[in-house]
Scaffold this motif. Sequence first.
Motif, short mmCIF file in Angstrom:
data_model
loop_
_atom_site.label_atom_id
_atom_site.label_comp_id
_atom_site.label_asym_id
_atom_site.label_seq_id
_atom_site.Cartn_x
_atom_site.Cartn_y
_atom_site.Cartn_z
N SER A 248 0.82 -1.23 0.00
CA SER A 248 0.00 0.00 0.00
C SER A 248 0.84 1.27 0.00
O SER A 248 0.42 2.30 -0.53
CB SER A 248 -0.94 0.01 1.21
N ALA A 249 2.05 1.19 0.58
CA ALA A 249 2.90 2.38 0.65
C ALA A 249 4.36 2.00 0.45
O ALA A 249 5.19 2.14 1.37
CB ALA A 249 2.70 3.09 1.99
N PRO A 250 4.71 1.51 -0.72
CA PRO A 250 6.11 1.11 -0.97
C PRO A 250 7.04 2.32 -0.92
O PRO A 250 6.67 3.42 -1.33
CB PRO A 250 6.05 0.50 -2.37
N GLN A 251 8.27 2.08 -0.44
CA GLN A 251 9.23 3.16 -0.32
C GLN A 251 10.27 3.16 -1.43
O GLN A 251 10.74 4.21 -1.85
CB GLN A 251 9.94 3.06 1.05
N HIS A 252 10.62 1.99 -1.92
CA HIS A 252 11.67 1.89 -2.94
C HIS A 252 11.07 1.97 -4.33
O HIS A 252 9.98 1.43 -4.59
CB HIS A 252 12.44 0.58 -2.77
N GLU A 253 11.76 2.62 -5.25
CA GLU A 253 11.24 2.79 -6.61
C GLU A 253 11.05 1.45 -7.31
O GLU A 253 10.12 1.28 -8.10
CB GLU A 253 12.19 3.67 -7.43
N TYR A 254 11.93 0.49 -7.02
CA TYR A 254 11.78 -0.83 -7.67
C TYR A 254 10.51 -1.53 -7.21
O TYR A 254 9.82 -2.17 -7.99
CB TYR A 254 13.00 -1.69 -7.36
N THR A 255 10.18 -1.40 -5.92
CA THR A 255 8.94 -1.98 -5.41
C THR A 255 7.73 -1.34 -6.09
O THR A 255 6.77 -2.02 -6.46
CB THR A 255 8.84 -1.79 -3.89
N LYS A 256 7.78 -0.04 -6.25
CA LYS A 256 6.70 0.67 -6.94
C LYS A 256 6.55 0.18 -8.38
O LYS A 256 5.43 0.02 -8.89
CB LYS A 256 6.96 2.17 -6.92
N THR A 257 7.68 -0.09 -9.02
CA THR A 257 7.65 -0.59 -10.40
C THR A 257 7.02 -1.98 -10.47
O THR A 257 6.21 -2.27 -11.35
CB THR A 257 9.07 -0.65 -10.98
N LEU A 258 7.38 -2.86 -9.52
CA LEU A 258 6.79 -4.19 -9.49
C LEU A 258 5.29 -4.13 -9.29
O LEU A 258 4.52 -4.85 -9.95
CB LEU A 258 7.41 -5.02 -8.35
N LEU A 259 4.84 -3.27 -8.40
CA LEU A 259 3.40 -3.14 -8.14
C LEU A 259 2.67 -2.60 -9.36
O LEU A 259 1.57 -3.03 -9.69
CB LEU A 259 3.17 -2.24 -6.93
N ALA A 260 3.29 -1.65 -10.04
CA ALA A 260 2.65 -1.04 -11.21
C ALA A 260 2.60 -1.99 -12.40
O ALA A 260 1.73 -1.87 -13.26
CB ALA A 260 3.40 0.23 -11.60
N ALA A 261 3.52 -2.96 -12.42
CA ALA A 261 3.63 -3.86 -13.59
C ALA A 261 2.78 -5.11 -13.47
O ALA A 261 2.71 -5.89 -14.41
CB ALA A 261 5.08 -4.26 -13.79
N THR A 262 2.13 -5.33 -12.33
CA THR A 262 1.36 -6.55 -12.13
C THR A 262 -0.11 -6.24 -12.00
O THR A 262 -0.50 -5.20 -11.45
CB THR A 262 1.83 -7.29 -10.87
N PRO A 263 -0.97 -7.12 -12.53
CA PRO A 263 -2.41 -6.89 -12.46
C PRO A 263 -2.95 -7.02 -11.05
O PRO A 263 -2.36 -7.70 -10.20
CB PRO A 263 -2.99 -7.98 -13.36
N GLU A 264 -4.06 -6.37 -10.79
CA GLU A 264 -4.69 -6.46 -9.49
C GLU A 264 -5.44 -7.79 -9.35
O GLU A 264 -6.17 -8.17 -10.25
CB GLU A 264 -5.69 -5.30 -9.32
N VAL A 265 -5.21 -8.47 -8.24
CA VAL A 265 -5.91 -9.71 -7.96
C VAL A 265 -6.70 -9.51 -6.66
O VAL A 265 -6.12 -9.31 -5.60
CB VAL A 265 -4.93 -10.90 -7.81
N GLU A 266 -8.02 -9.54 -6.75
CA GLU A 266 -8.84 -9.24 -5.59
C GLU A 266 -8.93 -10.41 -4.62
O GLU A 266 -8.93 -10.23 -3.43
CB GLU A 266 -10.25 -8.83 -6.04
N ALA A 267 -9.05 -11.62 -5.17
CA ALA A 267 -9.22 -12.78 -4.28
C ALA A 267 -8.94 -14.04 -5.04
O ALA A 267 -9.07 -14.09 -6.26
CB ALA A 267 -10.62 -12.81 -3.68
N PHE A 268 -8.58 -15.08 -4.31
CA PHE A 268 -8.40 -16.40 -4.87
C PHE A 268 -9.58 -17.27 -4.48
O PHE A 268 -9.50 -18.39 -4.20
CB PHE A 268 -7.08 -17.03 -4.38
#
Length: 268
Positions: A248-268
Amino acid sequence: MALLELRQLTKVYRREAQLFSGKPAEEFRAVNEVSLEIFAGETLGLVGESGCGKTTLGRMVLRLVEPTSGKVIFDGHDVLTASGAELRHLRRDMQIVFQDPFASLNPRMRIFDIVREPWLIHRGDKAQNGTGDHQVRARELLAAVGLEESALLRYPHEFSGGQRQRIGIARALALRPRFLVLDEPVSALDVSVGAQIVNLLARLQREFGLTYLFISHSMPIVRYLSTRIAVMRKGEIVEIGEAEKITSAPQHEYTKTLLAATPEVEAF
C-alpha cells in the motif's frame, strides 16, 4: 527469536580466464550479503524479477547451493557448518517444493515410492515399521493435499501439472517439517490451478503449523499469502516489511515498479 536467520549470505559465481579466447576472469554476485529473519508460523514472501537471485537464496538456505560466505541459522543451529547426522536432522525440519512439477518427480517411480522416499532416506523416522505403515501415512498425505488413494499406484505422467505439484507438496510434508521453501510453486501452472495450490498452501500452513519462505515474481500472489514481503533486486534486498505496508505504501522505486507492472488480484 527467529526460526530462521540469514546473516550476510552471499553467493559468487566465478569464471576463470580463457587463455585462447582472451576473455578475462569474471565473477557474478547472484546474492550479495542478504540478511533476513523468518519467524515461526509466518510466511515471508520473497519477490523480484527473474534472475534477481531469489531461487539461489532459497536453495542456499537448504544447502542445495553452497554459499560463498555468510551464515544460515535455523532454530539456533548453524546449517552451513552442520554435517552428518546433525545436517540430516536439520533437513527433516527444512524441505522444499520445487518450481517445475514436471521435472521434480522421478517419472520411473510410482507416487507411493515418491512419497515414502524421505522415510527411507531418513532412517531414524518412526515410519520404519514396514510397507504397511508407509501406505497408511502416504494415504494420509495424499488426502491432506486433495488426492485420492488410487494415486499411489500411478506414475507422474498420469497426472496434470496441478496434481503433480500436490504430489510434490505431499513429499515435502512427509517428514513433518516446520519450514518449507516454496520456490515459485505456481509459476508453471494455469492461473486457476495456481490459485487452488495457493489456497492449499494456506490451509496446510494452518493445519501443520508451517513456516514458509514463498518465492515468486508475482506481487499479487505474494501479497495474498505473505505475512511480510522482502523485495529483491540484483541479488540484494531493497525493501522489507509487513505485506500490507509494502503493497500500500512502498518506499523503494523498484517496489513501486513491481506493483505497477502486475495486475490487481482481488481474491483467490
